[in-house]
Design a protein around this motif. Sequence first.
Motif, PDB file in Angstrom:
ATOM      1  N   UNK A   1      -3.032  13.465  -9.840  1.00 56.88           N
ATOM      2  CA  UNK A   1      -1.954  13.911  -9.285  1.00 56.88           C
ATOM      3  C   UNK A   1      -1.960  13.565  -7.999  1.00 56.88           C
ATOM      4  N   UNK A   2      -0.671  13.195  -7.538  1.00 55.07           N
ATOM      5  CA  UNK A   2      -0.671  12.917  -5.859  1.00 55.07           C
ATOM      6  C   UNK A   2       1.015  12.883  -5.420  1.00 55.07           C
ATOM      7  N   UNK A   3       1.399  12.296  -4.666  1.00 50.17           N
ATOM      8  CA  UNK A   3       2.753  12.151  -4.192  1.00 50.17           C
ATOM      9  C   UNK A   3       2.831  10.897  -3.150  1.00 50.17           C
ATOM     10  N   UNK A   4       3.934  10.532  -3.274  1.00 49.36           N
ATOM     11  CA  UNK A   4       4.423   9.293  -2.676  1.00 49.36           C
ATOM     12  C   UNK A   4       5.512   9.737  -1.928  1.00 49.36           C
ATOM     13  N   UNK A   5       5.627   9.098  -0.534  1.00 52.56           N
ATOM     14  CA  UNK A   5       6.661   9.421   0.300  1.00 52.56           C
ATOM     15  C   UNK A   5       7.453   8.132   0.455  1.00 52.56           C
TER      16      UNK A   5
ATOM     17  N   UNK B   1       9.781  12.915  -1.028  1.00 57.60           N
ATOM     18  CA  UNK B   1       8.498  12.880  -1.603  1.00 57.60           C
ATOM     19  C   UNK B   1       8.725  12.970  -3.164  1.00 57.60           C
ATOM     20  N   UNK B   2       7.860  11.995  -3.942  1.00 56.66           N
ATOM     21  CA  UNK B   2       8.036  12.008  -5.261  1.00 56.66           C
ATOM     22  C   UNK B   2       6.516  12.290  -5.857  1.00 56.66           C
TER      23      UNK B   2
ATOM     24  N   UNK C   1       9.954   9.621 -11.172  1.00 53.82           N
ATOM     25  CA  UNK C   1      11.207   9.675 -10.466  1.00 53.82           C
ATOM     26  C   UNK C   1      11.713   8.662  -9.919  1.00 53.82           C
ATOM     27  N   UNK C   2      11.017   7.503  -9.792  1.00 58.73           N
ATOM     28  CA  UNK C   2      11.399   6.124  -9.373  1.00 58.73           C
ATOM     29  C   UNK C   2      12.233   5.424 -10.305  1.00 58.73           C
TER      30      UNK C   2
ATOM     31  N   UNK D   1       5.733  -2.624  -6.021  1.00 60.93           N
ATOM     32  CA  UNK D   1       4.210  -3.010  -5.960  1.00 60.93           C
ATOM     33  C   UNK D   1       4.484  -3.299  -4.478  1.00 60.93           C
ATOM     34  N   UNK D   2       3.105  -2.537  -3.592  1.00 61.23           N
ATOM     35  CA  UNK D   2       2.804  -2.426  -2.426  1.00 61.23           C
ATOM     36  C   UNK D   2       1.970  -3.849  -2.004  1.00 61.23           C
TER      37      UNK D   2
END
Length: 105
Positions: free
Chosen positions: A6-10, A16-17, A44-45, A50-51
């Motif tokens: 579990x984490x989050x992305x900004x 934040x998702x 949620x995206x 891809x980064x």
Amino acid sequence: MDTSFKSSVKLRNGMKLLVQGKGNIRLRVKDTPLLVQEVFYVPGLTNNLLSIGQMQEKGLAFLVRNGMCKIFSDEKGFLFSTTMQSNRMFVLLASVNTAAINYEN
């Protein structure tokens, strides 16, 4: 997929998702197979992202010039290219090899 991760992305807009897991996925882009490791599952995206920074850390090289992005690997050389869209994103049309997904890792 490891659903215990579990984490989050900004996002760029500050939103934040939640990340609901991570795993590996095999893609095919323009007849080129590609293993992408440690992919985050973010329900949620609305698009898959891809980064470039993360892909570079995994050994891929990118040449971005004149609205074109060319992608290279140390082992295979030139892999494929894509053009920049109006939103300044580079789109890769890929199919997912669901038979090759390792759900345990």
